[in-house]
Design a protein around this motif. Structure first.
Motif, PDB file in Angstrom:
ATOM      1  N   GLU A   1       0.833  -1.213   0.000  1.00 43.79           N
ATOM      2  CA  GLU A   1       0.000   0.000   0.000  1.00 43.79           C
ATOM      3  C   GLU A   1       0.860   1.252   0.000  1.00 43.79           C
ATOM      4  N   ILE A   2       1.827   1.301   0.906  1.00 42.30           N
ATOM      5  CA  ILE A   2       2.659   2.488   1.057  1.00 42.30           C
ATOM      6  C   ILE A   2       3.485   2.748  -0.200  1.00 42.30           C
ATOM      7  N   ARG A   3       4.065   1.685  -0.750  1.00 40.36           N
ATOM      8  CA  ARG A   3       4.945   1.869  -1.909  1.00 40.36           C
ATOM      9  C   ARG A   3       4.164   2.149  -3.185  1.00 40.36           C
ATOM     10  N   ASN A   4       3.007   1.561  -3.317  1.00 44.32           N
ATOM     11  CA  ASN A   4       2.188   1.836  -4.506  1.00 44.32           C
ATOM     12  C   ASN A   4       1.691   3.274  -4.518  1.00 44.32           C
ATOM     13  N   LEU A   5       1.282   3.754  -3.361  1.00 42.40           N
ATOM     14  CA  LEU A   5       0.755   5.115  -3.287  1.00 42.40           C
ATOM     15  C   LEU A   5       1.868   6.144  -3.116  1.00 42.40           C
ATOM     16  N   GLY A   6       2.996   5.704  -2.544  1.00 42.67           N
ATOM     17  CA  GLY A   6       4.098   6.630  -2.301  1.00 42.67           C
ATOM     18  C   GLY A   6       4.938   6.916  -3.523  1.00 42.67           C
ATOM     19  N   GLY A   7       4.901   6.020  -4.507  1.00 43.81           N
ATOM     20  CA  GLY A   7       5.646   6.243  -5.744  1.00 43.81           C
ATOM     21  C   GLY A   7       7.144   6.095  -5.580  1.00 43.81           C
ATOM     22  N   LYS A   8       7.903   6.884  -6.352  1.00 44.30           N
ATOM     23  CA  LYS A   8       9.362   6.750  -6.386  1.00 44.30           C
ATOM     24  C   LYS A   8      10.083   7.804  -5.543  1.00 44.30           C
ATOM     25  N   LYS A   9       9.376   8.418  -4.622  1.00 42.69           N
ATOM     26  CA  LYS A   9      10.009   9.414  -3.763  1.00 42.69           C
ATOM     27  C   LYS A   9      10.990   8.726  -2.811  1.00 42.69           C
ATOM     28  N   ASP A  10      11.869   9.517  -2.205  1.00 49.73           N
ATOM     29  CA  ASP A  10      12.792   8.926  -1.234  1.00 49.73           C
ATOM     30  C   ASP A  10      12.309   9.138   0.206  1.00 49.73           C
ATOM     31  N   PHE A  11      11.207   9.893   0.358  1.00 45.96           N
ATOM     32  CA  PHE A  11      10.678  10.149   1.700  1.00 45.96           C
ATOM     33  C   PHE A  11       9.195  10.499   1.597  1.00 45.96           C
TER      34      PHE A  11
END
Length: 499
Positions: free
Chosen positions: A330-340
């Motif tokens: 969930e976090i990575r799918n919605l967070g995208g390619k950001k580093d934070f």
């Protein structure tokens, strides 16, 4: 003559009948274990695991039972229904705190909001100061830059461990991070870069927390207070209070210094409180002791509870790989390619929020909350509760009650996805922060730290057990104290996720 005799006897018996009826009603107390003369049930209590023992007692005596603690009466509440009766329907009656020697001495005779004994004008004004000027949503948002900076720095520190696959002591790291964030919010500085000051601060804080949980015989059997002195408790309290008082006075003196070098935009908690004092912006005459009391509340409550909750959340996740995988997806799918991940993005993670709720349900930081005391006599569930009765709400038992929760011992965040139950104090099935007038006023500040730290730990790294360990090796034993920390440190290996 017979009629007169009958009336005479009736006149004698009726008052006695009314008296005994009234007396019977007054003494209709909740059931509970039988105690001994003078000491009552004190000898039966396992101080280190009270919440577990109270849970066992509730299975014998019911969801509301009584104890005799020396010369003081106490009741224990172990159901959501009765908790609602106490914390909502009769909140005004149960709004005092028990006056206990160690807690009062260390908090400047309750000159703050957590351990302030008497519910009244002083406490209401102190709470107003904290809610309006310290814990408001605007103020919590104002400190977001501090949280972001310190969490980023910690993520970078873990990254260095991750490149070498070395073990990260998450318990130690999260206590350090929570401490740094709170110290910067409260004082405008931290002690992480000065080993001597860091050691001094953490030793003081650790002793303070231990003394808050210490049992003083004089609180329950006044004429046996000599036992406390014999054990050296009074000396420990005096030393810790003096050391903490000098530490806090140093902080205040620094912020009163007109020549102090600081950021013009800096507006940390001690500055806010000093401004209220100097400009007489409160209806009470704020003193330095009041300010120190509030600062103590922040240090003890915020550092301890945040770090403990984070460690338990990560413990639960490493023991439940299915949940770990789901929340990271969930976090990575919605967070995208950001580093934070920033705080505004975290609001879009419903499953992660469910993970936090489930962590607080199973591993709430204070299993018995902070005890209350009745201000006057009242009736709860048909039982008489006298004035000055200590009230323990066993939130640990309530939040694991099989009558409320399906498979209550299972870590299952999905239970909150289709449920409106929250920890804001309105749903008595889930009360990790308490409820009613004495609910934790710093809840929003604590949750903000919980969310940004946990989200970025899960976003930035895959977490594994050290070589040679299996899931069954990760225990959930707790240390004694008001806040329940994990007994054995949580040590994990962080890995940079593959793209």
């Amino acid at each position: 003559m017979l009629s007169l005799l009958f009336l005479f006897v009736l006149c004698l018996i009726l008052p006695l009948f009314v008296f005994f009826q009234k007396h019977s009603t007054i003494t209709h107390n909740p059931p509970g274990p039988k105690g001994l003369p003078i000491i009552g049930n004190l000898h039966q209590l396992d101080i280190l695991n009270l919440y577990l023992q109270f849970s066992q007692f509730s299975k014998i005596y019911g969801p509301l039972f009584s104890l005799q603690l020396g010369f003081r009466k106490a009741i224990v509440v172990s159901s959501a229904e009765i908790a609602k009766e106490v914390l909502k329907n009769n909140d005004h009656v149960f709004s005092n705190r028990p006056k206990l020697y160690g807690q009062q001495k260390l908090t400047y005779n309750g000159s703050e909001i957590v351990f302030c004994h008497q519910y009244g004008d002083f406490w209401r004004e102190m709470r107003k100061i904290c809610v309006v000027h310290i814990f408001s949503s605007k103020r919590v948002s104002y400190y977001s830059s501090i949280r972001k900076f310190e969490v980023k720095k910690t993520i970078e520190k873990i990254s260095r461990h991750a490149t070498s696959s070395s073990v990260t002591n998450l318990s130690e790291l999260l206590i350090s991070l929570s401490s740094t964030i709170i110290c910067r919010i409260v004082f405008g500085k931290s002690y992480e870069n000065d080993e001597n000051e860091k050691s001094r601060f953490h030793e003081m804080l650790h002793e303070f927390q231990a003394l808050l949980a210490e049992v003083f015989v004089s609180d329950f059997i006044p004429f046996m207070g000599w036992i406390d002195k014999l054990k050296g408790l009074h000396g420990r309290v005096d030393r810790n209070f003096k050391e903490f008082d000098e530490f806090l006075q140093e902080i205040i003196d620094e912020h009163l210094d007109p020549n102090r070098e600081h950021d013009a935009d800096e507006d940390v908690m001690v500055d806010v409180l000093l401004q209220l004092k100097n400009q007489h912006l409160s209806s009470i005459d704020l003193t330095f002791d009041h300010i120190k009391g509030v600062l103590v509340d922040m240090l003890v409550a915020a550092i301890d509870t945040t770090s403990a909750t984070l460690v338990w959340a990560m413990t639960a996740l490493i023991r439940n790989p299915r949940v770990m995988k789901k929340v990271q997806e969930e976090i990575r799918n919605l967070g995208g390619k950001k580093d934070f991940l920033d705080e505004n993005e975290i609001q879009n993670f419903p499953y992660m929020k469910a993970v936090i709720k489930e962590s607080l349900r199973l591993y709430l930081p204070a299993p018995l909350l902070v005890p209350r005391e009745s201000r006057e006599q009242c009736t709860i569930s048909g039982y008489n509760i006298p004035a000055n009765t200590i009230v323990y709400v066993n939130a640990w038992a309530i939040q694991r009650d099989p009558n409320i929760w399906k498979n209550p011992e299972e870590f299952y965040p999905e239970r909150f996805l289709e449920s409106s139950i929250n920890f804001l104090g309105q749903d008595f099935e889930l009360i990790p922060f308490g409820a009613g007038r004495r609910i934790c006023p710093g809840m929003s500040l604590g949750v903000a730290s919980l969310e940004i730290i946990l989200a970025n730990l899960l976003f930035s790294f895959d977490w594994e057990l050290p070589n040679g360990l299996v899931i069954e090796d990760i225990d959930d034993e707790m240390l004694p104290g008001i806040t329940q920390h994990k007994k054995n440190p949580l040590c994990l290996v962080a890995k940079i996720p593959s793209v």
